[in-house]
Structures are given as C-alpha cells and as structure tokens.
Design a protein around this motif. Sequence first.
Motif, short mmCIF file in Angstrom:
data_model
loop_
_atom_site.label_atom_id
_atom_site.label_comp_id
_atom_site.label_asym_id
_atom_site.label_seq_id
_atom_site.Cartn_x
_atom_site.Cartn_y
_atom_site.Cartn_z
N GLY A 59 0.78 -1.24 0.00
CA GLY A 59 0.00 0.00 0.00
C GLY A 59 0.80 1.28 0.00
N PRO A 60 1.73 1.47 -0.97
CA PRO A 60 2.46 2.75 -1.00
C PRO A 60 1.56 3.92 -1.35
N TRP A 61 1.72 5.01 -0.65
CA TRP A 61 0.94 6.23 -0.85
C TRP A 61 -0.55 5.91 -0.83
N LYS A 62 -1.30 6.21 -1.89
CA LYS A 62 -2.73 5.94 -1.89
C LYS A 62 -3.10 4.76 -2.78
N PHE A 63 -2.11 3.92 -3.06
CA PHE A 63 -2.33 2.74 -3.90
C PHE A 63 -2.23 1.48 -3.05
N GLY A 64 -3.27 0.63 -3.12
CA GLY A 64 -3.25 -0.63 -2.39
C GLY A 64 -3.83 -0.52 -1.00
N PRO A 65 -4.67 -1.51 -0.58
CA PRO A 65 -5.35 -1.44 0.72
C PRO A 65 -4.54 -2.01 1.89
N ARG A 66 -3.31 -2.46 1.61
CA ARG A 66 -2.47 -3.11 2.63
C ARG A 66 -3.16 -4.34 3.21
N LEU A 67 -3.63 -5.18 2.30
CA LEU A 67 -4.25 -6.45 2.63
C LEU A 67 -3.56 -7.55 1.82
N PRO A 68 -3.65 -8.81 2.25
CA PRO A 68 -2.97 -9.91 1.52
C PRO A 68 -3.68 -10.22 0.20
N PHE A 69 -3.32 -9.48 -0.83
CA PHE A 69 -3.88 -9.66 -2.17
C PHE A 69 -2.76 -10.05 -3.15
N VAL A 70 -3.13 -10.86 -4.13
CA VAL A 70 -2.25 -11.17 -5.25
C VAL A 70 -2.94 -10.70 -6.52
N MET A 71 -2.22 -10.03 -7.41
CA MET A 71 -2.78 -9.56 -8.68
C MET A 71 -2.33 -10.45 -9.82
N LEU A 72 -3.27 -10.76 -10.72
CA LEU A 72 -2.99 -11.70 -11.80
C LEU A 72 -3.72 -11.28 -13.08
N PRO A 73 -3.24 -11.72 -14.25
CA PRO A 73 -4.00 -11.53 -15.49
C PRO A 73 -5.05 -12.64 -15.61
N THR A 84 -5.73 -21.66 5.39
CA THR A 84 -4.42 -21.84 6.04
C THR A 84 -4.29 -21.06 7.34
N GLY A 85 -5.07 -20.01 7.50
CA GLY A 85 -4.92 -19.17 8.69
C GLY A 85 -3.75 -18.20 8.60
N VAL A 86 -3.05 -18.19 7.46
CA VAL A 86 -1.93 -17.26 7.25
C VAL A 86 -2.51 -15.94 6.77
N ARG A 87 -2.49 -14.93 7.63
CA ARG A 87 -3.22 -13.70 7.34
C ARG A 87 -2.30 -12.50 7.08
N SER A 88 -1.02 -12.70 7.07
CA SER A 88 -0.09 -11.58 6.94
C SER A 88 0.01 -11.10 5.50
N ARG A 89 -0.08 -9.80 5.32
CA ARG A 89 0.07 -9.23 3.98
C ARG A 89 1.52 -9.34 3.49
N PHE A 90 2.44 -9.58 4.40
CA PHE A 90 3.83 -9.70 3.99
C PHE A 90 4.09 -11.05 3.31
#
Length: 419
Positions: A44-58, A284-290
């Motif tokens: 989530g740098p600046w105003k882009f991205g919600p800082r949640l565990p998301f993966v972006m794909l085509p 999985t219970g793995v909830r970290s955005r990192f």
Amino acid sequence: MAATPISAMFLMSATLGLGAELTVELLSAAFVLSGVGSLIQSLGPWKFGPRLPFVMLPGGAPLILFLSIAEQHGLRTATGAVILTAAFYFVVLPVFSRLLRFFPALVIGTMIVIVGVNLVKVGAVLVTGQPGTPGFADPRDLGLGMATIGFTVACYLLFTGILRQLAVMMGLLAGTALAGVLGAIDTSGAGGGGVFSLPEPMPFGSPVFNLVAALPLMLYSLASMAEATGQTVINAEAVGKDIDARTDVPRTVRGDALTSLLGGCFGLPLMVTSGENIGIVRVTGVRSRFVTAAAGVVLIVIGFLAPVSRAISVIPSAVVGGTAMVVFAVITVLGIQMLGRSDLDRHTSTFICAVALALGLLPILVPGVYGHFPPNVRILLESGVAVGAFVAAVLNILFHHVRPGVAARLTTARTESDR
C-alpha cells in the motif's frame, strides 16, 4: 499465483497465434507485473493498495475481452484499449460509489457465469484445437487434457490443507510429465538465450486508441470495481482488520488501475486482484500481507529468470487447456454461488438473469452470429461478457429502480386525487 499467468499467456498465444519467443516475453512480463501488483496491494504505498494480503494476476473476463478486441481490431488496438480502460478507472473512481448500487450480486453474478462459460470454451479449444483445422480433436491431445483434469481431481481428493490448494498446479505438472513420456513436448524453444531477461515494452508496437473498441473493457471495469469492493471487505474480515470502505476500496481500485496501466505498456490484458487467495487465507490461517508481498517478489524473480519462462513455455497446450478448463469452470461456479445470494426467488430477478444470460451467451454459443453487422457494432455485440453485464445492469435499473419509483409516484398521485 503461478498457474494463472501461465494459463493466461498460453491462451493468449494459442488464440492469437503468437510465436514462441513473443510468448516467452509476454510470460515474463505477466510474472513481473503480477509481482509488482501484489506488492502494491499488499504494502500500500501512498494511496495505492489497501495493505491487505492480495495477489494480482491476469486472466478471467479481461483476457477474453482483450482477445476479442485483438482478433477484430489487432493487438495494437487491444493494447490501447487496456491503457484507455486503466485511465478510465482513475476518471470514474470519484463517482463509482454512486454507481455501485446499479451493480448488485445479480448483475455481477450473471456476468461471472458468462465469463466462466466463455473461458471454459477457450480452454477446451486449447485441448482440441480450432474446429476445421488439421489435427482437430487429436486423440493424444484429448487424452492429455483429460489426464491433466484427472490428475487434478486425484490431488484434490488425496490431499488436504495447502496441498489441496496446490492441486491445480500439481495436476499441471503431472500432465506435463505424462506429455514428456509420450513425446509430446517440443523443447526447441527452450534452449539458448541468457539467464536474465527484461520484459520488452510495447511488444506489438505503438498502441492504437479506439474508444469504440475499448467500450467492452470500460463496461467491465465498472463491474470490476464493484467486485473489488466486495473482495476488499471480505479480505479485511478474513484477516481481522478494521477498514473504512470509503477510503480502502478506492486504494484497491487504484492498485488495479496502476498495475493495468503498466501491464498495458507491456502487451498484457487488464490485471485484476485475485479473489482466490481470500479462500487460501481462510483455509491456512496465514493472514499476513507480507506473505503475499513475498509472493510478489517470487513472481518478479521468476519473470526475470529467462530459463524458467522458456521452460514453462514448452508445456503442451493440451495440458494447459485441461488445467484451464478446471480453473475457469470454478469461476462459473462462483458466479452461480453469487446468483444464489441475489434473491432469485423474486420473479423479476429470475427474468433479468434469464434475459442477460440468453443475450450474453448467444455470441459465445453461436460464433459469427453478428457477422453481417458493421464492425464497430459487431465488436460490442460479440462480447458476450459486455452484453450480458450491460443487459443485466439496464434491466436491474428498469425493474428494481425505475419501475418502483414510477409506481410510488402513481400511488401518491392517486392518493392525493382521492383526497
């Protein structure tokens, strides 16, 4: 996170008849941009991205729309449509919350069902080849496709937890191994070249901007923003994070827009935030955005390693098609589940869904049905996804917004006249 870029670029290559070297370059770009997008949404740098565990794909509906535009207007116009739509995200974002009520689960669910059916058809063509061409429905290709599906089912049946989530990838690998045993792998395009490679900007040449050609993608982007709203809220609930939808949802959309804008410059279709990893978070219970940020780094590394992209590019299309059929059929089921939550017991909802499915599936089930129409009209009508979404949205407005309002005014007028 790896299976989707692979299947998406293979579908793109097989449908448009791209060369092996160009396919490798696009696959590399898909990995890199998927990684960049995952980092944006997770950190989530600046105003882009919600800082949640998301993966972006085509992939998904944007890929089908991209292929439709490319087949009718050329790859340069398809690339221009992606860039125009990415810019459209930023333009519409300030008012999209007001448009959101016109895209309920009924509209989005109908659109996703049409997307899923279209994608299953495209995946099947990877297995069988185009009807009427030499080698159509070759028994060996059919066997590889069916075996890949069988391997995927076996892995899903035998494993649990995270291994079950990897069933699609393991099925793909097992199908590739079987293809190797049968001598169905062509390794001529896997050799040579350096260790590292950079994706090439504008691989199809300078983009051509055609608003009419881009309309189906722009229409889809409205539904995509509505879908991003639900994904952001659900993902936040899954990880136990309190969010403000009015600020965090736009951050998700901006992340989609920025990644798609970059992807369009490298010849890719629209990039979308993947909803599948929400299910993996729950399992999985793995909830970290990192964790998804680390996944993004892995994708970027894979994209820069030329031997990996070249090795992936030799997977037979029949194997990829078998995998794609399963993955994309799941999309259809997700659309049906969404329709199940859209109050189909109401006769008007059932009618809206039926009409939208009929008109949306028509160009998919009967290719060339609009062949005698002018080109600019044909590109809109032949996009089943765009037609289905548009019809569902318009009928939803007429039946669930306009009609009740008119009825209320008439009732009020009669009441006042009685007085």
